[in-house]
Design an enzyme around this catalytic site. Structure first.
Site, PDB file in Angstrom:
ATOM      1  N   HIS A 330       0.809  -1.211   0.000  1.00  0.00           N
ATOM      2  CA  HIS A 330       0.000   0.000   0.000  1.00  0.00           C
ATOM      3  C   HIS A 330       0.846   1.266   0.000  1.00  0.00           C
ATOM      4  CE1 HIS A 330      -3.472  -2.574   1.027  1.00  0.00           C
ATOM      5  NE2 HIS A 330      -4.182  -1.590   0.543  1.00  0.00           N
ATOM      6  N   GLY A 331       2.044   1.209   0.501  1.00  0.00           N
ATOM      7  CA  GLY A 331       2.826   2.439   0.497  1.00  0.00           C
ATOM      8  C   GLY A 331       4.147   2.304   1.203  1.00  0.00           C
TER       9      GLY A 331
END
Length: 480
Positions: A330-331
Site C-alpha cells: 500500500h505504500g
C-alpha cells in the site's frame, strides 16, 4: 485523467464510438484494429499524465513478454528459472526504485541515528508511476504462471500489451490475471444492449460512491487527520467513521467504474468488493475487500510459503508475512507496514478464536444466532476502523496518539464535526448495503421500461453532480 472528470468522459465516448463503429464481421483485420485502438487509447490514457513513465511501463512489459516466450521455448529447468528470475528481478527492482528507495534510505538513516552514528543520506527526486503496484503484480503473476505451466506464454505482442495496459484497470486495478483476461482479447465483441446496460449501471454506481459519498466524507476526515489535537473525542470517532466510508466508496467506486467501462467495451474484469463492511469476521472481510489483491497474496505469497497445510505456528507465520506484504504494497511508510502487521495478527487471532469456540457448542450457537451475527459484524467493522487510524495517519506516533484520544477523553480545541451531514450518508450507505445483501433492488430496476430506466440513469448522474461537494479529487488508491 479521473474517471469522474469531463476529460475522461470525452475520451471514453470517443474510444467507445470508434470501437463499436468497427464491425468485426468485415474481416479479421478489423478485430486486430480494435485491439490496436484500445492499446493506443491505453497508452494515451497513461501518457496524458507522464509520457516518460508510460514508456517505462511499455518497455518493462516488452521484457516480460520476451522472457515468458523464452520460458515456453526452452524446456530446460535451469533456463526457465533464469528467465523467471530475470523477470522477477526487473519488476521488483523497478518497484523498489520508484516506490521504496526513499523509504529504505530514511529507514536506514533512522537506524544509524538510533545506533549513535551520524549520517545524512540524500533524498532522491523520484516521480512514482501511478498504479505501479497494480501492473507490477499483474506482470509477476503472468511470468510465474507461465513458469509453473498454468498458462502458455502469449504469442501476440499486442494482446499481451493490452492485458497490462488496458486503461480501465491500469491505474488502480482490479489486479487482472492473464488466464482471465487474455482469452477475452481473441473473442469477437458484438454489440449487446444488455451488456451495455450492465456497464452503465456499474459506472453510475461508482460515480455515486465517489462524488456523493467519498468526496463528501473527505470534508470530515481530512481536517481531523491533518490536526487531531484540534478536535475532541467525539469528533475523532466521527472522523474515523468518515474515513472508513471514504476509503471504501472511493476505491470500490473506482473499481465499479473500471468494471463498467470494461463491460461497455465487451470485456469483463473481476469483482473487487463484495459488501466487506457486512463481514462477520476479519478473515471474511479480507475475502470481500480488494478481492483481486487478497487472492493474489493468497496464491503468490501465502500458499507458496506453505499456506495452512503445515498447521500450528507456521500458518500464523504465513498469515503474518502475507499481510505485512499487503501493508508494504500500500505504500512506502511505516504506518502502512504496521497496518498490515495488525491485520495479520487480527486474522490469526480470529483463527484461534474459531478453534476456541468450536470446542464450546453453546458459545458457537450464540455467535451464529442473528443477534450474535450482528454483534460480530459490528465488532469487525469497528476493529477495521481502528486499524485505519494507523493506515491514514502520516506517522506512527500521530496514529497512536489519535487512538489514545479516542479512548481517553480529549477536549482538544472543543471542536466537533457537523454530525447530521455525516450520519445521513452513513445511514444511506448502510441501507444500500442491506438492499444489496438481500438483492432487493435488482428486480424493481429491471422491471422498469427502457425509457424509464434511461431516465433513472440520467437522474442518477444529475444527482451525483448536484450533491458533489466540489471539484472531483484524485482517487485515494492512485498513490498505491
Amino acid at each position: 485523467m479521473l474517471f469522474c472528470s469531463r476529460q475522461y468522459l470525452v475520451f471514453f465516448v470517443a474510444v467507445f464510438a470508434v470501437y463499436w463503429a468497427m464491425p468485426v464481421s468485415r474481416g479479421p483485420w478489423l478485430r486486430r484494429a480494435r485491439i490496436w485502438l484500445l492499446l493506443g487509447a491505453s497508452v494515451y490514457f497513461y501518457a496524458s499524465w507522464n509520457k516518460w513513465l508510460a514508456a517505462v511501463v511499455c518497455l518493462s512489459s516488452t521484457a516480460d513478454f520476451l522472457l515468458a516466450r523464452g520460458m515456453d521455448h526452452f524446456q530446460h529447468r535451469r533456463w526457465r528459472q533464469t528467465m523467471l528470475g530475470m523477470s522477477l528481478t526487473m519488476n521488483l527492482a523497478l518497484l523498489a526504485w520508484f516506490k521504496y528507495a526513499n523509504f529504505f534510505l530514511r529507514s536506514l538513516e533512522d537506524a544509524l541515528h538510533a545506533a549513535g552514528a551520524t549520517a545524512s543520506l540524500p533524498v532522491l527526486k523520484i516521480i512514482v508511476p501511478i498504479g505501479i503496484s497494480f501492473y507490477t503484480f499483474e506482470a509477476i503473476s503472468y511470468t510465474v504462471d507461465v513458469y509453473l505451466g498454468r498458462i502458455r506464454a502469449e504469442k501476440s505482442f499486442s494482446h499481451f500489451l493490452l492485458f497490462i495496459l488496458f486503461f480501465p484497470h491500469l491505474i488502480a486495478g482490479p489486479i487482472v490475471r492473464a488466464r482471465d483476461f487474455l482469452p477475452q482479447i481473441g473473442r469477437d465483441k458484438r454489440w449487446d444492449w444488455a451488456r451495455l446496460n450492465v456497464g452503465v449501471q456499474y459506472f453510475l454506481l461508482g460515480l455515486i460512491k465517489k462524488l456523493v459519498i467519498a468526496d463528501r466524507m473527505a470534508l470530515f476526515a481530512d481536517p481531523l487527520f491533518a490536526d487531531p489535537t484540534h478536535y475532541n473525542t467525539a469528533a475523532h470517532w466521527s472522523g474515523v467513521l468518515a474515513y472508513a466510508l471514504q476509503v471504501y466508496c472511493d476505491f470500490s467506486g473506482y473499481s465499479d467504474m473500471a468494471i463498467g467501462s470494461a463491460h461497455m467495451l465487451g470485456y469483463k474484469l473481476a469483482k473487487n468488493f463484495d459488501l466487506p463492511y457486512l463481514a462477520p469476521n476479519l478473515a471474511e472481510f479480507w475475502r470481500r475487500w480488494h478481492i483481486s489483491l487478497s487472492s493474489w497474496l493468497r496464491d503468490y505469497v501465502f500458499l507458496p510459503l506453505g499456506g495452512s497445510r503445515a498447521g500450528g505456528w507456521r500458518t500464523y507465520r504465513n498469515l503474518f508475512v502475507s499481510f505485512t506484504v499487503c501493508g508494504l504494497w500500500h505504500g512506502a511508510a511505516w504506518p502502512y507496514v504496521v497496518f498490515g502487521m495488525l491485520q495479520g495478527l487480527l486474522v490469526s487471532g480470529h483463527r484461534l478464536w474459531q478453534e476456541f469456540s468450536k470446542k464450546r457448542p453453546a458459545l458457537e450457537r450464540l455467535l451464529l444466532s442473528p443477534p450474535g451475527t450482528h454483534l460480530r459484524k459490528a465488532t469487525t467493522f469497528t476493529t477495521f476502523c481502528l486499524t485505519l487510524v494507523i493506515f491514514r495517519s502520516p506517522t506512527l506516533t500521530s496514529g497512536f496518539d489519535m487512538l489514545g484520544h479516542m479512548f481517553w477523553r480529549h477536549p482538544g480545541g472543543g471542536h466537533a464535526l457537523p454530525l447530521v451531514a455525516l450520519w445521513l450518508p452513513a445511514l444511506a450507505m448502510y441501507l444500500a448495503h442491506l438492499a444489496a445483501e438481500h438483492n432487493t433492488w435488482r428486480r424493481p430496476l429491471l422491471s422498469l421500461p427502457s425509457p424509464l430506466r434511461g431516465l433513472a440513469y440520467a437522474l442518477t448522474l444529475s444527482l451525483a453532480l448536484l450533491f458533489n461537494p466540489g471539484a472531483a479529487t484524485a482517487f485515494i488508491y492512485f498513490q498505491f
